[in-house]
Design a protein around this motif. Structure first.
Motif, PDB file in Angstrom:
ATOM      1  N   GLY A  83      -5.167   0.805   7.631  1.00  0.00           N
ATOM      2  CA  GLY A  83      -5.610  -0.010   6.493  1.00  0.00           C
ATOM      3  C   GLY A  83      -4.446  -0.773   5.898  1.00  0.00           C
ATOM      4  N   TRP A  84      -3.328  -0.097   5.752  1.00  0.00           N
ATOM      5  CA  TRP A  84      -2.153  -0.743   5.167  1.00  0.00           C
ATOM      6  C   TRP A  84      -1.672  -1.891   6.048  1.00  0.00           C
ATOM      7  CZ3 TRP A  84       2.964  -1.749   6.295  1.00  0.00           C
ATOM      8  CH2 TRP A  84       3.770  -2.094   5.198  1.00  0.00           C
ATOM      9  N   LEU A  85      -1.666  -1.656   7.361  1.00  0.00           N
ATOM     10  CA  LEU A  85      -1.186  -2.708   8.274  1.00  0.00           C
ATOM     11  C   LEU A  85      -2.098  -3.930   8.224  1.00  0.00           C
ATOM     12  CD1 LEU A  85      -0.031  -0.622  11.373  1.00  0.00           C
ATOM     13  CD2 LEU A  85       1.396  -1.972   9.817  1.00  0.00           C
ATOM     14  N   VAL A  86      -3.406  -3.684   8.207  1.00  0.00           N
ATOM     15  CA  VAL A  86      -4.345  -4.808   8.121  1.00  0.00           C
ATOM     16  C   VAL A  86      -4.109  -5.564   6.814  1.00  0.00           C
ATOM     17  CG1 VAL A  86      -6.775  -5.453   7.925  1.00  0.00           C
ATOM     18  CG2 VAL A  86      -6.076  -3.716   9.583  1.00  0.00           C
ATOM     19  N   ALA A  87      -3.962  -4.806   5.716  1.00  0.00           N
ATOM     20  CA  ALA A  87      -3.706  -5.442   4.424  1.00  0.00           C
ATOM     21  C   ALA A  87      -2.427  -6.266   4.487  1.00  0.00           C
ATOM     22  CB  ALA A  87      -3.600  -4.380   3.325  1.00  0.00           C
ATOM     23  N   PHE A  88      -1.423  -5.726   5.135  1.00  0.00           N
ATOM     24  CA  PHE A  88      -0.135  -6.420   5.242  1.00  0.00           C
ATOM     25  C   PHE A  88      -0.305  -7.767   5.946  1.00  0.00           C
ATOM     26  CE2 PHE A  88       3.824  -7.484   7.343  1.00  0.00           C
ATOM     27  CZ  PHE A  88       4.757  -7.300   6.331  1.00  0.00           C
ATOM     28  N   VAL A  89      -1.003  -7.736   7.068  1.00  0.00           N
ATOM     29  CA  VAL A  89      -1.177  -8.971   7.847  1.00  0.00           C
ATOM     30  C   VAL A  89      -1.928 -10.021   7.017  1.00  0.00           C
ATOM     31  CG1 VAL A  89      -2.344  -9.969   9.853  1.00  0.00           C
ATOM     32  CG2 VAL A  89      -1.051  -7.838  10.081  1.00  0.00           C
ATOM     33  N   ILE A  90      -2.997  -9.586   6.340  1.00  0.00           N
ATOM     34  CA  ILE A  90      -3.788 -10.551   5.570  1.00  0.00           C
ATOM     35  C   ILE A  90      -2.986 -11.074   4.369  1.00  0.00           C
ATOM     36  CG2 ILE A  90      -5.902 -10.906   4.243  1.00  0.00           C
ATOM     37  CD1 ILE A  90      -7.195  -8.720   5.872  1.00  0.00           C
ATOM     38  N   GLU A  91      -2.345 -10.166   3.652  1.00  0.00           N
ATOM     39  CA  GLU A  91      -1.614 -10.596   2.450  1.00  0.00           C
ATOM     40  C   GLU A  91      -0.439 -11.501   2.819  1.00  0.00           C
ATOM     41  OE1 GLU A  91      -2.504 -10.355  -0.549  1.00  0.00           O
ATOM     42  OE2 GLU A  91      -3.762  -8.574  -0.774  1.00  0.00           O
ATOM     43  N   ARG A  92       0.163 -11.260   3.967  1.00  0.00           N
ATOM     44  CA  ARG A  92       1.287 -12.112   4.350  1.00  0.00           C
ATOM     45  C   ARG A  92       0.792 -13.535   4.588  1.00  0.00           C
ATOM     46  NH1 ARG A  92       4.807 -10.649   9.456  1.00  0.00           N
ATOM     47  NH2 ARG A  92       2.790 -11.144  10.358  1.00  0.00           N
ATOM     48  N   ARG A  93      -0.377 -13.639   5.206  1.00  0.00           N
ATOM     49  CA  ARG A  93      -0.948 -14.962   5.425  1.00  0.00           C
ATOM     50  C   ARG A  93      -1.249 -15.613   4.064  1.00  0.00           C
ATOM     51  NH1 ARG A  93      -5.724 -15.332   8.753  1.00  0.00           N
ATOM     52  NH2 ARG A  93      -4.920 -13.536   9.857  1.00  0.00           N
ATOM     53  N   ARG A  94      -1.730 -14.830   3.113  1.00  0.00           N
ATOM     54  CA  ARG A  94      -2.112 -15.400   1.817  1.00  0.00           C
ATOM     55  C   ARG A  94      -0.899 -15.839   0.995  1.00  0.00           C
ATOM     56  NH1 ARG A  94      -7.443 -14.898   1.137  1.00  0.00           N
ATOM     57  NH2 ARG A  94      -8.548 -13.011   1.770  1.00  0.00           N
ATOM     58  N   LEU A  95       0.252 -15.246   1.254  1.00  0.00           N
ATOM     59  CA  LEU A  95       1.444 -15.596   0.479  1.00  0.00           C
ATOM     60  C   LEU A  95       1.797 -17.073   0.598  1.00  0.00           C
ATOM     61  CD1 LEU A  95       4.190 -12.877   0.922  1.00  0.00           C
ATOM     62  CD2 LEU A  95       3.226 -13.726  -1.205  1.00  0.00           C
ATOM     63  N   SER A  96       1.487 -17.663   1.739  1.00  0.00           N
ATOM     64  CA  SER A  96       1.880 -19.048   1.954  1.00  0.00           C
ATOM     65  C   SER A  96       0.934 -20.016   1.265  1.00  0.00           C
ATOM     66  CB  SER A  96       1.949 -19.341   3.450  1.00  0.00           C
ATOM     67  OG  SER A  96       0.688 -19.122   4.023  1.00  0.00           O
ATOM     68  N   GLY A  97      -0.210 -19.526   0.777  1.00  0.00           N
ATOM     69  CA  GLY A  97      -1.168 -20.431   0.113  1.00  0.00           C
ATOM     70  C   GLY A  97      -1.126 -20.223  -1.344  1.00  0.00           C
TER      71      GLY A  97
END
Ligand SMILES: Nc1ncnc2c1ncn2[C@@H]1O[C@H](COP(=O)(O)OP(=O)(O)O)[C@@H](O)[C@H]1O
Ligand SMILES: [Mg+2]
Lengths: 353, 308
Positions: free
Chosen positions: A339-353
């Protein structure tokens, strides 16, 4: 990372109403469950019965035929130990052992556990009736006897403490993780990421903090349940705490993943509530899994709730540490990490927007 | 100071960036030196915040390059467009979290926090919860959080959104002070007065690239010389007669028809001629130096004229 955890802790302690809801509501719900289900003992329960026939006589054949008519969920084992194991694990509510009695008669032993007197009573009554029918009269000659298995503590108390704990840990984790949406929207997340030089410490802090809240909830619930629990050895307390930790990890990882997938509270609120309720229902947090139809019992293993309840039940009530426990820990910790890894991947993508 | 490449803290070379297939920055070049406050100025949607994200390393350029020659990416701090703070913590506690998240030990963090509070003149509110502060103080606290720990590059996105004159000047002072202590500041703003007060240099951003760059005073002198802005404000749209006269005198009306502006020489003479008519119509006259908004408008017009 520590600094961020500390920030969450301070904010949490200042939010008195939130604090009370998070830490006092769960034990209240536990007490409510315990009261409701403790009182429901008199109703006729569709109990599952595990039996073995040691008599292998004409009389026992008659009794078996009558049992097949009386109990929908009847399973035959070839030894007393197998029956005991079924009852103690919760796979069967009640055990029945048919032994050869004096002459052509039967001696019937009913096996139950602490806290499941309702099922045991119902089965004992039914077996007495069968015995009486076979004898042609009501007898009270001690040929139907009862024996309690396991510790004196309430089987159901441990179950409900575990069930309520895991349900609330998931609720609290999802609720807490929703704060992350505000941090993302306000830019606080970006600011913390820049200060900590990466997203991992920020999301790591969130995971550990939510886990800590979950562990605190579990401790409070089990403390409130203590009078109904068997007396515990040190290792059981330690194993129970470790279970609380991995359940907390699972809840936090799951919550961070669900929240990461959402853009706003308007999305997160209904979605997370739905998921948490479905998991709780299937996983046995609302109604005991041992009373569910077999198909639902199998589906239940797909939920972290079932593993959590099973692990606590095994170490606390059964006082055993068999292979199911570490398996459960691995499943739960695994869910947390994934769960944490999935959250990490999604949140990292969101950081750029 | 200027973007001397030797001491540059941030360099954009031909940066293209955007979201998905949508290009926002289309070849942005800029260099900000240590000790310099550089303002990116432009209308909503010009790509200012996008440039800020690239400057922080949060968004990768799709083409071109961004560099942080001084301390690399690790010396960058951000004051985001919204007030990005923990609501249930005090100002000082918020700054502490940032300082310690950046790796400072407790004592070092206290020194960093004290410094940031001093630069933003936030000392008096240090122990108040963010949740109970007014918007202006939150803005200050938010900028203070970006000044914690001596960053080599401070990126401040619209720090003056919705603040009063007093706060605006405190924020300008804070940025100037941080620059004096050696930080490079990338200021994102469409607040003309704030940029004039705070920035050493200003870059005009339009559709993803710079159309003009320089010292604010020099740019204004170059563009307008001795010409002044004469603004006339009405409570309701002026009568046709008056409107006609004003148009002939070189005024342009705002979209709502209530504000009329003329940039030109001899503003006082024109004002004197119009005074009676404007007064009777219940309007007011203001003479001022053209500001960055005027310059931006002139640049847009020039560009528009060239493109068509
Ligand atoms: N996360 C995002 N996803 C898609 N488009 C975006 C995103 N953020 C901004 N934009 C678009 O990019 C353009 C520039 O936005 P922005 O850099 O925020 O402008 P400014 O800060 O100058 O107002 C706008 O048209 C905006 O709609
Ligand atoms: Mg913006």
């Amino acid at each position: 990372m520590l600094a961020i955890i500390e920030a969450y802790a301070r904010g949490f302690l200042r939010d008195r109403p939130g604090l009370a809801l998070t830490l006092l509501l769960p034990p209240l719900i536990y007490l409510l469950f315990a009261a409701i289900f403790g009182a429901s003992g008199q109703g006729s329960i569709d109990a599952s019965v595990s039996f073995t026939d040691l008599a292998r006589s004409a009389a026992s054949q008659t009794a078996r035929a009558a049992m097949r008519k009386s109990f929908d969920r009847l399973s035959e084992q070839d030894s007393v130990q197998a029956v005991e194991a079924n009852v103690v694990s919760g796979r069967a509510d009640t055990g029945v052992i048919l032994r050869a009695g004096d002459g052509p008669g039967l001696r019937i032993e009913i096996l139950g556990t602490g806290g499941r007197e309702a099922a045991t009573n119902a089965v004992a009554a039914r077996m007495s009736a069968i015995h009486a029918a076979m004898a042609g009269r009501a007898v009270d000659d001690g040929s139907v006897q009862r024996r309690r298995l396991g510790p004196a503590g309430d089987f159901q108390a441990t179950y409900y403490a575990a069930a309520v704990a895991v349900m609330f840990m998931f609720f609290a984790a999802v609720h807490g993780a929703m704060g992350g949406l505000d941090e993302r929207r306000s830019g606080l997340q970006a600011r913390l990421v820049l200060a900590s030089r990466g997203l991992a410490p920020v999301l790591g802090a969130r995971l550990l903090w939510l886990t800590a809240v979950g562990v605190a909830q579990a401790i409070i619930i089990f403390l409130v349940a203590t009078p109904d629990l068997p007396s515990l050895a040190i290792w059981q307390i330690a194993a129970g705490l470790l279970t609380a930790f991995v359940v907390g990890l699972a809840a936090s990882g799951f919550a961070l993943m669900v929240i990461a997938a959402c853009r706003s509270r308007d999305q997160a609120q209904p979605l997370s509530t739905f998921l948490v309720l479905v998991l709780a229902a299937l996983g046995g947090s609302m109604a005991p899994r041992f009373l569910m139809p077999p198909a639902f019992q199998s589906i239940g293993w797909l939920t972290p709730h079932a593993w959590a309840i099973e692990s606590w039940q095994t170490v606390i009530w059964l006082g055993r540490f068999d292979s199911d426990v570490p398996t459960g820990w691995i499943v739960l910790a695994g869910l947390g990490v994934v769960g944490w890894l999935v959250a990490f991947v999604i949140e990292r993508r969101r950081l750029s927007g | 100071m200027n973007g001397d490449p030797q001491s540059a803290a941030l360099v954009f070379s031909g940066v293209h960036a955007g979201y998905g297939v949508k290009p926002v920055l289309t070849g942005l070049d800029l260099a900000i030196g240590a000790g310099e406050v550089y303002a990116l100025f432009g209308p909503n949607g010009a790509g200012k915040s996008t440039a800020a994200r690239v400057a922080c390393g949060l968004l990768e350029p799709t083409r071109g390059e961004v560099r942080w020659p001084n301390q690399g990416k690790s010396g960058v701090s951000l004051s985001p467009q919204q007030e990005a703070l923990f609501q249930n913590l005090t100002v000082a506690e918020n700054l502490h979290v940032i300082a310690r998240a950046a790796g400072a030990r407790r004592e070092r963090a206290s020194i960093d926090v004290a410094r940031a509070l001093r630069l933003t003149a936030c000392e008096t509110r240090a122990n108040e919860l963010i949740a109970v502060l007014s918007g202006g103080w939150r803005r200050r606290a938010s900028l203070a959080a970006a000044l914690v720990g001596q960053p080599s590059l401070v990126v401040a996105d619209e720090p003056t959104q919705g603040v009063d004159v007093h706060t605006r000047s405190a924020l300008a002072n804070a940025l100037r002070a941080a620059a004096t202590e050696g930080a490079a500041c990338l200021l994102i703003s469409h607040d003309a007065r704030f940029v004039e007060a705070a920035a050493d240099r200003v870059g005009f951003l339009l559709s993803g690239r710079l159309i003009k760059e320089g010292k604010p005073t020099a740019l204004l002198d170059e563009a307008f010389g001795t010409r002044r802005t004469l603004a006339v404000r009405f409570a309701e749209t002026p009568q046709d007669m008056l409107a006609k006269v004003m148009r002939e005198a070189g005024f342009f009306a705002s979209a709502d028809g209530l504000t009329w502006r003329r940039i030109g020489d001899q503003p006082f003479e024109v004002a004197r001629l119009l005074a009676d008519a404007v007064n009777q119509a219940g309007g007011e006259l203001i003479v001022s130096r053209p500001d960055l908004d005027d310059l931006a408008a002139a640049l847009h017009e020039e560009r528009h004229a060239r493109d068509h």
